[in-house]
Design an enzyme around this catalytic site. Structure first.
Site, PDB file in Angstrom:
ATOM      1  N   GLY A  54       0.818  -1.202   0.000  1.00  0.00           N
ATOM      2  CA  GLY A  54       0.000   0.000   0.000  1.00  0.00           C
ATOM      3  C   GLY A  54       0.854   1.255   0.000  1.00  0.00           C
ATOM      4  O   GLY A  54       1.964   1.270   0.521  1.00  0.00           O
ATOM      5  N   SER A  55       0.339   2.316  -0.613  1.00  0.00           N
ATOM      6  CA  SER A  55       1.033   3.602  -0.570  1.00  0.00           C
ATOM      7  C   SER A  55       0.906   4.209   0.829  1.00  0.00           C
ATOM      8  O   SER A  55       0.175   3.713   1.674  1.00  0.00           O
ATOM      9  CB  SER A  55       0.449   4.541  -1.624  1.00  0.00           C
ATOM     10  OG  SER A  55       0.649   4.019  -2.917  1.00  0.00           O
ATOM     11  N   GLY A  56       1.619   5.298   1.047  1.00  0.00           N
ATOM     12  CA  GLY A  56       1.614   5.936   2.358  1.00  0.00           C
ATOM     13  C   GLY A  56       2.865   5.651   3.152  1.00  0.00           C
ATOM     14  O   GLY A  56       3.032   6.179   4.251  1.00  0.00           O
ATOM     15  N   HIS A  57       3.766   4.789   2.599  1.00  0.00           N
ATOM     16  CA  HIS A  57       5.006   4.431   3.293  1.00  0.00           C
ATOM     17  C   HIS A  57       6.226   5.026   2.604  1.00  0.00           C
ATOM     18  O   HIS A  57       7.348   4.604   2.870  1.00  0.00           O
ATOM     19  CB  HIS A  57       5.159   2.916   3.342  1.00  0.00           C
ATOM     20  CG  HIS A  57       3.978   2.201   3.880  1.00  0.00           C
ATOM     21  ND1 HIS A  57       3.417   2.506   5.105  1.00  0.00           N
ATOM     22  CD2 HIS A  57       3.209   1.198   3.360  1.00  0.00           C
ATOM     23  CE1 HIS A  57       2.381   1.714   5.318  1.00  0.00           C
ATOM     24  NE2 HIS A  57       2.226   0.925   4.271  1.00  0.00           N
ATOM     25  N   LYS A 105       6.188  -7.894   2.429  1.00  0.00           N
ATOM     26  CA  LYS A 105       5.951  -7.646   3.852  1.00  0.00           C
ATOM     27  C   LYS A 105       4.815  -8.552   4.324  1.00  0.00           C
ATOM     28  O   LYS A 105       3.836  -8.758   3.611  1.00  0.00           O
ATOM     29  CB  LYS A 105       5.575  -6.179   4.094  1.00  0.00           C
ATOM     30  CG  LYS A 105       6.629  -5.196   3.627  1.00  0.00           C
ATOM     31  CD  LYS A 105       6.328  -3.767   4.060  1.00  0.00           C
ATOM     32  CE  LYS A 105       4.973  -3.254   3.643  1.00  0.00           C
ATOM     33  NZ  LYS A 105       4.780  -3.273   2.168  1.00  0.00           N
ATOM     34  N   ASP A 110      -1.098  -8.389   1.147  1.00  0.00           N
ATOM     35  CA  ASP A 110       0.108  -8.458   0.326  1.00  0.00           C
ATOM     36  C   ASP A 110       0.474  -9.899   0.031  1.00  0.00           C
ATOM     37  O   ASP A 110       0.769 -10.269  -1.115  1.00  0.00           O
ATOM     38  CB  ASP A 110       1.270  -7.772   1.042  1.00  0.00           C
ATOM     39  CG  ASP A 110       1.133  -6.261   1.122  1.00  0.00           C
ATOM     40  OD1 ASP A 110       0.135  -5.736   0.602  1.00  0.00           O
ATOM     41  OD2 ASP A 110       2.018  -5.613   1.697  1.00  0.00           O
ATOM     42  N   HIS A 215       0.608   0.913   9.390  1.00  0.00           N
ATOM     43  CA  HIS A 215      -0.675   1.167   8.733  1.00  0.00           C
ATOM     44  C   HIS A 215      -1.644   1.933   9.628  1.00  0.00           C
ATOM     45  O   HIS A 215      -2.854   1.856   9.455  1.00  0.00           O
ATOM     46  CB  HIS A 215      -1.316  -0.154   8.297  1.00  0.00           C
ATOM     47  CG  HIS A 215      -0.577  -0.829   7.190  1.00  0.00           C
ATOM     48  ND1 HIS A 215       0.339  -1.830   7.405  1.00  0.00           N
ATOM     49  CD2 HIS A 215      -0.589  -0.613   5.852  1.00  0.00           C
ATOM     50  CE1 HIS A 215       0.842  -2.232   6.245  1.00  0.00           C
ATOM     51  NE2 HIS A 215       0.306  -1.498   5.286  1.00  0.00           N
TER      52      HIS A 215
END
Length: 329
Positions: A54-57, A105, A110, A215
Site C-alpha cells: 500500500g502507498s503511504g510508506h 511484507k 500483500d 498502517h
C-alpha cells in the site's frame, strides 16, 4: 484535515506521475496497471527483484527502484495491497532470464495477492517474506509484520542480484537477512488517512503508543509519555532479547522516521540506541537514519537492528542508485 490534495481518487496517480518525472533518469511509471520499473537495463540473466504494498510508506517501495536494489515496485492505494495484475505486469516487464524474486511484507493482503501473481507467472520465481516486527509474538495468528527491516532485505538482496547471484541464492540470502533483523516502533500520535479525514486512533497529550505497525493500527500498549532514553530502552530491549547479539557482533542500526518526526529527534534516538548496544559490546558499524518506511504523517519512529557478517557488510556497501538510497555510484 489539511492536505495538499486535489481529489482522494486521483492522489496516488498524480503523486506517481510527479515522482516519475522527478526521477526520470532512474525509473519509469507504467500507469495501467500501476507499477514503477527501473530504466537502466539489467544484465541478461539477472534475478528481477519486485516488491510493493500500500502507498503511504514512501519512499518504500517506489523510492528503492533502481540499480542495486529493486527492479520494480507495485504501489497500491493508501494502506491497501496492490493487485495481482499489477504484480504480474511488473514481473513480466522486468524478468530478464534469471527468474523473479518477490520481497513481501507479512500482511495478509500483500501475501495473498503476491501468491496469486506468482501462480500466474510463467517463469522461475520465489518469495521472501519479511517479518521483522518484534512487537508481535512469533506465535501471532498471522505472524509478525514486515516493517522497516524490509529496506535492509531489499538493499542486501538487490546487491547480490546485481552481482549475478541465482534465484535460489537470493531467496536464501533474503531469508537470512530477515532472520538477523528485528524492529520495533513507537508513535507520539496517529496518522491521518485522506479517505478517513481524521486520525486513525486517539492518543492523549501525555500518551504514546508502543509497538505500532506502519498502517496506522494500534500498537501493543498505550502508555504515559516517558523520556526518550526510556523509550529507546524499551524498544532496544525487545529487539535485543529477540536477536541476542554476542559481544563483538557487527551490526547495522537503522532509525526510521514514521513521517512527521524531525531529524533532530531521530539523531537523538540514534545516539541513545547506539549507546545501548555499545554498552553490550555490539559493534555498530553501519547506520541509516531518516524517513524511509513511513506511515503518512505519523509522528514517531522505529528502531531496527540487523546483525552483519563480512558478506552482508560488503553487500550493504555495494553501489546503489535509487531515488531514495544511493551511494558508491
Amino acid at each position: 484535515m489539511k492536505k495538499f490534495i486535489n481529489s482522494i481518487d486521483t492522489l496516488l496517480d498524480e503523486s506517481l506521475r510527479g515522482f516519475s518525472k522527478a526521477h526520470a533518469d532512474i525509473i519509469r511509471f507504467n500507469p495501467q496497471p500501476h507499477f514503477i520499473q527501473r530504466i537502466k537495463p539489467a544484465q541478461s540473466g539477472k534475478v528481477a527483484l519486485i516488491s510493493g504494498g500500500g502507498s503511504g510508506h514512501e519512499p518504500l517501495h517506489t523510492g528503492f527502484v533502481g540499480s542495486g536494489m529493486l527492479d520494480a515496485a507495485c504501489p497500491g492505494q493508501i494502506f491497501t495491497s496492490p493487485t495481482p495484475d499489477q504484480m504480474l505486469a511488473a514481473a513480466q516487464a522486468v524478468e530478464n532470464g534469471g527468474g523473479v524474486l518477490f520481497i513481501v511484507k507479512n500482511y495478509a493482503g500483500d501475501v495473498m495477492n503476491f501468491e496469486i501473481a506468482a501462480e500466474m507467472l510463467e517463469c522461475p520465481k520465489a518469495t521472501v517474506l519479511v517479518s521483522d516486527d518484534v512487537s508481535l509474538p512469533k506465535t501471532h495468528s498471522t505472524g509478525r509484520r514486515g516493517v522497516a527491516g524490509t529496506l535492509i532485505v531489499e538493499k542486501i538482496v538487490g546487491a547480490a542480484a546485481e552481482n549475478g547471484a541465482s534465484l535460489e541464492a537470493c531467496k536464501a540470502l533474503g531469508n537470512r537477512v530477515n532472520q538477523a533483523t528485528a524492529s520495533m516502533g513507537v508513535a507520539l500520535n496517529s496518522c491521518t488517512v485522506p479517505a478517513l479525514g481524521k486520525p486513525m486512533f486517539d492518543l492523549g497529550d501525555n500518551e504514546i503508543e508502543m509497538g505500532v505497525g506502519i498502517h496506522g493500527e494500534h500498537g501493543r500498549e498505550t502508555i504515559d509519555l516517558i523520556s526518550a532514553s526510556e523509550i529507546v530502552d524499551r524498544l532496544a530491549t525487545s529487539i535485543n532479547d529477540e536477536l541476542k547479539p554476542q559481544e563483538g557482533q557487527p551490526a547495522l542500526l537503522h532509525v526510521n522516521g514514521l513521517g512527521a518526526t524531525p531529524l533532530m529527534e531521530l539523531h537523538l534516538i540514534y545516539e541513545l540506541a547506539s549507546w545501548f548496544w555499545e554498552q553490550r559490546g555490539v559493534s555498530i558499524c553501519r547506520s541509516l537514519i531518516g524517513n524511509y518506511t513511513t506511515s503518512l504523517d505519523m509522528a514517531g519512529c522505529s528502531i531496527t537492528l540487523s546483525l552483519l557478517d563480512e558478506e552482508l557488510m560488503r553487500l550493504w556497501d555495494a553501489p546503489v542508485h535509487t531515488a531514495a538510497l544511493r551511494w558508491g555510484c
